[in-house]
Design a protein around this motif. Sequence first.
Motif, PDB file in Angstrom:
ATOM      1  N   ARG A 132       0.743  -1.111   0.076  1.00 56.99           N
ATOM      2  CA  ARG A 132      -0.035   0.012   0.012  1.00 56.99           C
ATOM      3  C   ARG A 132       0.619   1.685  -0.037  1.00 56.99           C
ATOM      4  N   ALA A 191       0.844   4.408  -3.159  1.00 58.39           N
ATOM      5  CA  ALA A 191       0.531   5.397  -2.918  1.00 58.39           C
ATOM      6  C   ALA A 191       1.844   6.265  -3.681  1.00 58.39           C
ATOM      7  N   ARG A 208      -1.587   9.662 -15.456  1.00 62.69           N
ATOM      8  CA  ARG A 208      -1.950   8.897 -14.918  1.00 62.69           C
ATOM      9  C   ARG A 208      -1.264   8.156 -14.579  1.00 62.69           C
ATOM     10  N   TYR A 210      -4.501  -2.212  -5.854  1.00 62.05           N
ATOM     11  CA  TYR A 210      -5.039  -1.755  -6.606  1.00 62.05           C
ATOM     12  C   TYR A 210      -6.150  -0.431  -6.753  1.00 62.05           C
ATOM     13  N   GLU A 211      -7.448  -1.586  -6.549  1.00 60.26           N
ATOM     14  CA  GLU A 211      -8.526  -0.562  -6.526  1.00 60.26           C
ATOM     15  C   GLU A 211      -9.247   0.116  -5.509  1.00 60.26           C
ATOM     16  N   GLY A 224      -6.727   1.294  -4.161  1.00 63.13           N
ATOM     17  CA  GLY A 224      -5.175   2.558  -4.253  1.00 63.13           C
ATOM     18  C   GLY A 224      -5.615   3.331  -4.934  1.00 63.13           C
ATOM     19  N   GLY A 225      -7.005   3.706  -6.270  1.00 65.71           N
ATOM     20  CA  GLY A 225      -7.596   4.086  -6.637  1.00 65.71           C
ATOM     21  C   GLY A 225      -7.142   3.639  -8.551  1.00 65.71           C
ATOM     22  N   PHE A 226      -7.548   2.268  -8.885  1.00 67.38           N
ATOM     23  CA  PHE A 226      -7.089   2.354  -9.933  1.00 67.38           C
ATOM     24  C   PHE A 226      -8.612   1.868 -10.545  1.00 67.38           C
ATOM     25  N   VAL A 227      -8.301   1.739 -11.601  1.00 64.88           N
ATOM     26  CA  VAL A 227      -9.641   0.738 -12.127  1.00 64.88           C
ATOM     27  C   VAL A 227      -9.624   0.052 -13.464  1.00 64.88           C
ATOM     28  N   TYR A 277      -4.830  -2.148 -15.971  1.00 68.02           N
ATOM     29  CA  TYR A 277      -6.121  -0.827 -15.031  1.00 68.02           C
ATOM     30  C   TYR A 277      -5.037   0.718 -14.449  1.00 68.02           C
ATOM     31  N   THR A 292      -5.413   4.528 -13.161  1.00 68.93           N
ATOM     32  CA  THR A 292      -5.463   5.554 -12.249  1.00 68.93           C
ATOM     33  C   THR A 292      -6.465   6.116 -12.746  1.00 68.93           C
ATOM     34  N   ALA A 293      -7.547   6.908 -11.668  1.00 69.19           N
ATOM     35  CA  ALA A 293      -9.121   7.570 -12.246  1.00 69.19           C
ATOM     36  C   ALA A 293      -8.495   8.976 -13.053  1.00 69.19           C
TER      37      ALA A 293
END
Length: 165
Positions: free
Chosen positions: A105, A109, A122, A138-139, A141-144, A162, A164-165
């Motif tokens: 984690r 980050a 991104r 990863y999810e 941590g903000g990845f989609v 994946y 990052t948003a």
Amino acid sequence: MIESSVVVRPAAPDGSEAEPCIDLWAAAVAARDGVDEDPAVRARARTKFAAPHVAWLVVPADDGSIDGFVLVTAPGSGRPSDPADAAYLSMLAVRPGVEARGVGRSLLAEAVHDARAAGHGRVVLHVLGDNARAVRLYEAGGFVPTGDEFAHALSGVRTRVYVTA
């Protein structure tokens, strides 16, 4: 909330930590897959360290070894279908036995932070579809997921993309 005591630092600029990171990568992949270490995994990791770096971070262990690392490389160093503007999170590994202590984690980050600080809005990564622990990391941590999937180059396992948003 308990604060993480994980110390993340840049890798040594002389590249001396590449082989210890490759050793860690090979051990982590073997542990994840329940198999012996594969020389092909090491060879592939070496090619990733040869790509231009955006960020290379390590978590040092008390004994002088490495508990984890992350390597983020320049846009275009992943798959041709990856977003052209996204830095590529090429590898993230945590030493077997120290999982679930915040190492992954913290590395994730810091890697995203460093990529953004380097001007990359991104970050893209590839994860084996059956690696539930990594997908959760990863999810969280903000990845989609992008919906793109492909067969992993070495194992043939379904791999998801994946970003990052």
